[in-house]
Design a protein around this motif. Structure first.
Motif, PDB file in Angstrom:
ATOM      1  N   ILE A  70       0.951  -1.171  -0.151  1.00 14.36           N
ATOM      2  CA  ILE A  70      -0.026   0.107   0.244  1.00 14.36           C
ATOM      3  C   ILE A  70       0.925   1.249   0.005  1.00 14.36           C
ATOM      4  CG2 ILE A  70      -1.410   1.166   1.310  1.00 14.36           C
ATOM      5  CD1 ILE A  70      -2.869  -1.526   2.473  1.00 14.36           C
ATOM      6  N   VAL A  71       0.662   2.107  -1.146  1.00 14.77           N
ATOM      7  CA  VAL A  71       1.676   3.043  -1.066  1.00 14.77           C
ATOM      8  C   VAL A  71       1.559   4.247   0.080  1.00 14.77           C
ATOM      9  CG1 VAL A  71       2.041   5.274  -2.617  1.00 14.77           C
ATOM     10  CG2 VAL A  71       1.803   3.213  -3.694  1.00 14.77           C
ATOM     11  N   ILE A  72       2.503   4.737   0.654  1.00  9.83           N
ATOM     12  CA  ILE A  72       2.401   5.867   1.533  1.00  9.83           C
ATOM     13  C   ILE A  72       2.817   7.187   0.836  1.00  9.83           C
ATOM     14  CG2 ILE A  72       3.533   6.789   3.811  1.00  9.83           C
ATOM     15  CD1 ILE A  72       4.298   3.967   4.649  1.00  9.83           C
ATOM     16  N   LYS A  73       4.043   7.179   0.426  1.00 13.79           N
ATOM     17  CA  LYS A  73       4.289   8.537  -0.437  1.00 13.79           C
ATOM     18  C   LYS A  73       5.583   8.079  -1.141  1.00 13.79           C
ATOM     19  CE  LYS A  73       5.639  13.194   0.166  1.00 13.79           C
ATOM     20  NZ  LYS A  73       5.267  14.533   0.583  1.00 13.79           N
ATOM     21  N   GLY A  74       5.923   8.490  -2.127  1.00 12.15           N
ATOM     22  CA  GLY A  74       7.120   8.284  -2.980  1.00 12.15           C
ATOM     23  C   GLY A  74       7.197   6.726  -3.126  1.00 12.15           C
ATOM     24  N   LYS A  75       8.615   6.347  -2.573  1.00 11.60           N
ATOM     25  CA  LYS A  75       8.775   4.618  -2.787  1.00 11.60           C
ATOM     26  C   LYS A  75       8.436   3.931  -1.471  1.00 11.60           C
ATOM     27  CE  LYS A  75      12.528   5.559  -6.037  1.00 11.60           C
ATOM     28  NZ  LYS A  75      14.112   5.101  -6.057  1.00 11.60           N
ATOM     29  N   TRP A  76       7.852   4.705  -0.660  1.00  7.56           N
ATOM     30  CA  TRP A  76       7.588   4.076   0.854  1.00  7.56           C
ATOM     31  C   TRP A  76       6.254   3.539   0.845  1.00  7.56           C
ATOM     32  CZ3 TRP A  76      10.977   3.543   4.617  1.00  7.56           C
ATOM     33  CH2 TRP A  76      11.981   4.273   4.515  1.00  7.56           C
ATOM     34  N   ARG A  77       6.108   2.340   1.346  1.00  4.89           N
ATOM     35  CA  ARG A  77       4.947   1.325   1.146  1.00  4.89           C
ATOM     36  C   ARG A  77       4.717   0.677   2.670  1.00  4.89           C
ATOM     37  NH1 ARG A  77       5.506   3.605  -2.713  1.00  4.89           N
ATOM     38  NH2 ARG A  77       5.368   2.934  -5.028  1.00  4.89           N
ATOM     39  N   ASN A  96     -10.283 -11.434  -4.986  1.00  7.20           N
ATOM     40  CA  ASN A  96     -11.203 -10.423  -4.905  1.00  7.20           C
ATOM     41  C   ASN A  96     -11.167  -9.422  -3.687  1.00  7.20           C
ATOM     42  OD1 ASN A  96     -13.733  -9.054  -4.159  1.00  7.20           O
ATOM     43  ND2 ASN A  96     -14.970 -10.742  -4.808  1.00  7.20           N
ATOM     44  N   MET A  97     -10.295  -8.207  -3.999  1.00  8.51           N
ATOM     45  CA  MET A  97      -9.876  -7.192  -3.262  1.00  8.51           C
ATOM     46  C   MET A  97     -11.180  -7.035  -2.068  1.00  8.51           C
ATOM     47  SD  MET A  97      -6.497  -6.432  -3.363  1.00  8.51           S
ATOM     48  CE  MET A  97      -5.325  -6.047  -4.748  1.00  8.51           C
ATOM     49  N   ASN A  98     -12.154  -7.128  -2.873  1.00  5.21           N
ATOM     50  CA  ASN A  98     -13.374  -6.661  -1.699  1.00  5.21           C
ATOM     51  C   ASN A  98     -13.518  -7.391  -0.463  1.00  5.21           C
ATOM     52  OD1 ASN A  98     -14.244  -4.363  -3.263  1.00  5.21           O
ATOM     53  ND2 ASN A  98     -15.125  -5.574  -4.776  1.00  5.21           N
ATOM     54  N   LYS A  99     -13.170  -8.939  -1.026  1.00  5.45           N
ATOM     55  CA  LYS A  99     -13.335  -9.957   0.172  1.00  5.45           C
ATOM     56  C   LYS A  99     -12.083  -9.745   1.162  1.00  5.45           C
ATOM     57  CE  LYS A  99     -16.853 -12.047  -1.690  1.00  5.45           C
ATOM     58  NZ  LYS A  99     -17.801 -12.090  -1.097  1.00  5.45           N
ATOM     59  N   ILE A 100     -11.164  -8.990   1.048  1.00  5.45           N
ATOM     60  CA  ILE A 100      -9.844  -8.828   2.155  1.00  5.45           C
ATOM     61  C   ILE A 100     -10.368  -7.736   3.047  1.00  5.45           C
ATOM     62  CG2 ILE A 100      -7.469  -8.312   2.021  1.00  5.45           C
ATOM     63  CD1 ILE A 100      -7.220  -9.540  -0.361  1.00  5.45           C
ATOM     64  N   THR A 101     -10.742  -8.336   4.263  1.00  4.41           N
ATOM     65  CA  THR A 101     -11.255  -7.305   5.084  1.00  4.41           C
ATOM     66  C   THR A 101     -10.611  -7.442   6.576  1.00  4.41           C
ATOM     67  OG1 THR A 101     -12.943  -9.070   5.953  1.00  4.41           O
ATOM     68  CG2 THR A 101     -13.629  -7.595   4.652  1.00  4.41           C
ATOM     69  N   LYS A 102      -9.287  -8.530   6.602  1.00  5.84           N
ATOM     70  CA  LYS A 102      -8.587  -8.404   7.712  1.00  5.84           C
ATOM     71  C   LYS A 102      -7.291  -8.524   7.146  1.00  5.84           C
ATOM     72  CE  LYS A 102     -11.869 -11.354   9.838  1.00  5.84           C
ATOM     73  NZ  LYS A 102     -12.015 -12.951  10.406  1.00  5.84           N
ATOM     74  N   ILE A 103      -6.236  -7.597   7.610  1.00 12.25           N
ATOM     75  CA  ILE A 103      -5.013  -7.603   7.128  1.00 12.25           C
ATOM     76  C   ILE A 103      -4.060  -7.571   8.378  1.00 12.25           C
ATOM     77  CG2 ILE A 103      -5.278  -6.359   4.914  1.00 12.25           C
ATOM     78  CD1 ILE A 103      -4.488  -4.016   6.466  1.00 12.25           C
ATOM     79  N   GLU A 104      -2.809  -8.155   7.814  1.00 12.53           N
ATOM     80  CA  GLU A 104      -1.772  -8.067   8.907  1.00 12.53           C
ATOM     81  C   GLU A 104      -0.704  -7.281   8.556  1.00 12.53           C
ATOM     82  OE1 GLU A 104       1.597 -10.943  11.045  1.00 12.53           O
ATOM     83  OE2 GLU A 104       1.029 -11.489   9.106  1.00 12.53           O
ATOM     84  N   ILE A 105      -0.277  -6.078   9.228  1.00 13.27           N
ATOM     85  CA  ILE A 105       0.803  -5.234   8.535  1.00 13.27           C
ATOM     86  C   ILE A 105       2.260  -5.873   9.130  1.00 13.27           C
ATOM     87  CG2 ILE A 105       1.674  -2.856   9.133  1.00 13.27           C
ATOM     88  CD1 ILE A 105      -1.187  -1.649   9.119  1.00 13.27           C
ATOM     89  N   ILE A 106       3.157  -6.014   7.991  1.00 15.77           N
ATOM     90  CA  ILE A 106       4.275  -6.586   8.380  1.00 15.77           C
ATOM     91  C   ILE A 106       5.277  -5.490   8.506  1.00 15.77           C
ATOM     92  CG2 ILE A 106       6.195  -8.195   7.177  1.00 15.77           C
ATOM     93  CD1 ILE A 106       3.606  -9.469   5.712  1.00 15.77           C
ATOM     94  N   LYS A 107       5.580  -4.679   7.700  1.00 18.02           N
ATOM     95  CA  LYS A 107       6.675  -3.546   7.853  1.00 18.02           C
ATOM     96  C   LYS A 107       6.478  -2.400   7.025  1.00 18.02           C
ATOM     97  CE  LYS A 107       9.576  -6.641   5.431  1.00 18.02           C
ATOM     98  NZ  LYS A 107      10.948  -6.879   5.243  1.00 18.02           N
ATOM     99  N   ILE A 108       7.217  -1.426   7.303  1.00 15.77           N
ATOM    100  CA  ILE A 108       6.907  -0.095   6.321  1.00 15.77           C
ATOM    101  C   ILE A 108       8.399  -0.119   5.846  1.00 15.77           C
ATOM    102  CG2 ILE A 108       6.929   2.342   6.460  1.00 15.77           C
ATOM    103  CD1 ILE A 108       4.988   1.578   9.113  1.00 15.77           C
ATOM    104  N   GLU A 109       8.252   0.023   4.502  1.00 18.59           N
ATOM    105  CA  GLU A 109       9.748  -0.026   3.879  1.00 18.59           C
ATOM    106  C   GLU A 109       9.630   0.747   2.376  1.00 18.59           C
ATOM    107  OE1 GLU A 109      11.347  -3.869   2.820  1.00 18.59           O
ATOM    108  OE2 GLU A 109       9.384  -4.434   1.817  1.00 18.59           O
ATOM    109  N   ASP A 110      10.811   1.044   2.219  1.00 20.40           N
ATOM    110  CA  ASP A 110      11.037   1.279   0.704  1.00 20.40           C
ATOM    111  C   ASP A 110      11.735   0.143  -0.118  1.00 20.40           C
ATOM    112  OD1 ASP A 110      11.880   2.159  -1.718  1.00 20.40           O
ATOM    113  OD2 ASP A 110      13.056   3.797  -1.092  1.00 20.40           O
ATOM    114  N   TYR A 111      11.153  -0.830  -0.832  1.00 17.63           N
ATOM    115  CA  TYR A 111      11.587  -1.973  -1.205  1.00 17.63           C
ATOM    116  C   TYR A 111      12.096  -1.819  -2.693  1.00 17.63           C
ATOM    117  CZ  TYR A 111       6.964  -2.401  -3.331  1.00 17.63           C
ATOM    118  OH  TYR A 111       5.845  -2.370  -4.176  1.00 17.63           O
ATOM    119  N   HIS A 112      12.233  -0.460  -3.130  1.00 16.24           N
ATOM    120  CA  HIS A 112      12.560  -0.292  -4.552  1.00 16.24           C
ATOM    121  C   HIS A 112      14.196   0.043  -4.354  1.00 16.24           C
ATOM    122  CE1 HIS A 112       8.491   0.919  -4.508  1.00 16.24           C
ATOM    123  NE2 HIS A 112       8.480   0.565  -5.751  1.00 16.24           N
ATOM    124  N   ASP A 113      14.773   0.281  -2.999  1.00 18.06           N
ATOM    125  CA  ASP A 113      16.223   0.627  -3.191  1.00 18.06           C
ATOM    126  C   ASP A 113      16.935  -0.656  -3.357  1.00 18.06           C
ATOM    127  OD1 ASP A 113      16.203   3.177  -2.931  1.00 18.06           O
ATOM    128  OD2 ASP A 113      16.344   3.398  -0.747  1.00 18.06           O
TER     129      ASP A 113
END
Length: 113
Positions: A70-77, A96-113
């Motif tokens: 999920i985009v935060i800003k620039g390359k940060w996700r 079906n993205m509409n069925k995804i109602t529960k998520i686990e947040i793993i990390k915040i990162e810039d994986y583009h570097d």
């Protein structure tokens, strides 16, 4: 959306602007707080994508194909995973993205570097 966190540190970063600012800078921290509010208010990942297109939730590829970005800003996700069985949101081989109602947040990162 229902949210759990893989690590307490990640949860603190998403809830305390001062910690996020120290780690990522003011611009990214502000956008992170905004994005987290949007995620919490959305019914599903599909609703987030429809109502906040800049968030651009999408599955990654390769070894990380079960991770949602999920985009935060620039390359940060915000890197998440559905906290559900795949048969609850994958129907006839299609996600079906509409069925995804529960998520686990793993990390915040810039994986583009």
């Amino acid at each position: 959306m229902y949210i759990i966190y893989r690590k307490k540190k990640v949860k603190r970063l998403t809830e305390k602007r001062s910690l996020a600012t120290k780690k990522y800078g003011d611009d990214v921290a502000n956008k992170l707080m905004q994005r987290m509010n949007e995620i919490k208010q959305a019914e599903s990942v599909g609703a987030l994508k429809r109502n906040m297109p800049a968030s651009n939730p999408h599955f990654l590829k390769g070894k990380r194909k079960k991770d949602l970005s999920i985009v935060i800003k620039g390359k940060w996700r915000i890197i998440t995973r559905p906290d559900m069985d795949e048969d609850e949101y994958i129907i006839n081989g299609n996600t079906n993205m509409n069925k995804i109602t529960k998520i686990e947040i793993i990390k915040i990162e810039d994986y583009h570097d």
